[in-house]
Design an enzyme around this catalytic site. Sequence first.
Site, PDB file in Angstrom:
ATOM      1  N   ARG A  71       0.865  -1.179   0.000  1.00 18.12           N
ATOM      2  CA  ARG A  71       0.000   0.000   0.000  1.00 18.12           C
ATOM      3  C   ARG A  71       0.902   1.229   0.000  1.00 18.12           C
ATOM      4  O   ARG A  71       2.115   1.131   0.061  1.00 18.12           O
ATOM      5  CB  ARG A  71      -1.020   0.008   1.148  1.00 18.12           C
ATOM      6  CG  ARG A  71      -0.641  -0.602   2.447  1.00 18.12           C
ATOM      7  CD  ARG A  71       0.484   0.083   3.182  1.00 18.12           C
ATOM      8  NE  ARG A  71       0.206   1.505   3.372  1.00 18.12           N
ATOM      9  CZ  ARG A  71       1.097   2.423   3.626  1.00 18.12           C
ATOM     10  NH1 ARG A  71       2.392   2.105   3.696  1.00 18.12           N
ATOM     11  NH2 ARG A  71       0.782   3.683   3.800  1.00 18.12           N
ATOM     12  N   GLN A  90      -2.054   2.679  10.039  1.00 16.76           N
ATOM     13  CA  GLN A  90      -0.754   2.685   9.340  1.00 16.76           C
ATOM     14  C   GLN A  90       0.298   3.468  10.122  1.00 16.76           C
ATOM     15  O   GLN A  90       1.499   3.197   9.997  1.00 16.76           O
ATOM     16  CB  GLN A  90      -0.903   3.301   7.940  1.00 16.76           C
ATOM     17  CG  GLN A  90      -1.659   2.450   6.945  1.00 16.76           C
ATOM     18  CD  GLN A  90      -3.119   2.839   6.870  1.00 16.76           C
ATOM     19  OE1 GLN A  90      -3.703   3.255   7.868  1.00 16.76           O
ATOM     20  NE2 GLN A  90      -3.720   2.699   5.706  1.00 16.76           N
ATOM     21  N   ASP A 102      -1.904  11.081  -2.024  1.00 13.86           N
ATOM     22  CA  ASP A 102      -2.326  10.044  -2.968  1.00 13.86           C
ATOM     23  C   ASP A 102      -2.708  10.607  -4.330  1.00 13.86           C
ATOM     24  O   ASP A 102      -2.640   9.914  -5.339  1.00 13.86           O
ATOM     25  CB  ASP A 102      -3.481   9.226  -2.390  1.00 13.86           C
ATOM     26  CG  ASP A 102      -2.978   8.350  -1.262  1.00 13.86           C
ATOM     27  OD1 ASP A 102      -2.896   8.829  -0.115  1.00 13.86           O
ATOM     28  OD2 ASP A 102      -2.604   7.194  -1.540  1.00 13.86           O
TER      29      ASP A 102
END
Length: 370
Positions: A53, A202, A243
Amino acid sequence: MRIAGRHWRSIALAADGWSLEVIDQTRLPFAFELQRLRCVEDAVRALCTMIVRGAPLIGVTAAYGVALAVRSDATDASLGRALQMLGATRPTAVNLAWALARMAAVLRPLAPGQRADRAYTEAAAIAEEDVRCGQAIGQHGLALLRRLAAAHPERPLNVLTHCNAGWLACVDWGTALAPLYAAHEAGLPVHVYVDETRPRNQGAALTAFELGAHGVPYTLLADNAGGHLMQRGRIDVCLVGCDRMTARGDVANKIGTYLKALAAHDNDVPFHVALPFSSIDWTLDDGFAEIPIEERAPDEVTHVAGRDETGRIVSVALAPHGAAAANPAFDVTPARLITGIITERGLADASRTGLTALYRSTRAPRAAGA
Ligand code: MRU
């Protein structure tokens, strides 16, 4: 980056020269395990389940996924199927569409017999570019951190980060964490406040693992604590990844980033976004209307993974059985809340002017559709 003195990358060709070895990020920080990707379906599964990821690593894994597909079947049909399957895995990080478009542009004109070797070469080039971007972001970000640290040389610079934008999210170095590694190497004292980053944590699992393995001092925070610390003057700068950045400077990043940007704005704390060129989507303008936001499974909210007292990694429920839960995985921070961006080309405003000033001078490699 280093773990117990050994240098690792988040993805690498295996000893056989064609399959991929990735660090299984669903097992960290409790277990350091490698997973082998041998076919495009393995790459799709690794992306969907978040074994891999982080925006840049998503792009690199997809590129190698195409290479795995054409290695076993290099026909147009196989290539098209691989592009479609990989492209459907994670909608928000534009690095995915960018990497797939680049692979398609290189491979489609070739005869099938020429495709496999070329696919591996291109995927490796994307991976190496990511490493160079991370190094350059680190150096440009270090210059910024030095300026901020000069205001109070008597203590470490306190940096708040969200999610994981380190080397695990890339191939090496990272984006938001790259300047912190560069500062650590350069002897500039930094201390990192790490948002746990619910629902998948995360920050707690990956950023804390990375920073700890590298010896960078950090303190883990519950997600809701950042605003309080900013009010008390305990955060000097927020540094996050990205992102997808639109052409006008809006930024999609891990859910919760927007709230930190709001708190930073209210408290005059600088808020910087670090990203490589492959995270810029030149085709979009309005981040709110146009960036697709990934909606993930509700059980990521109703349950949490951790290690029990016997050492097993288990998932436990946090909510009543059957509780309804929404799980938007990203939010959009408007450009007006962003103090500046850090890219491989240097520092700029989060604006159309800032972005074009960085990228117009030479034919920069462009992300989606530019
Ligand atoms: O859902 P994830 O873990 O892939 O989301 C990752 C992030 O939002 C990161 O902050 C982002 O990709 C920055 S990239 C180095």
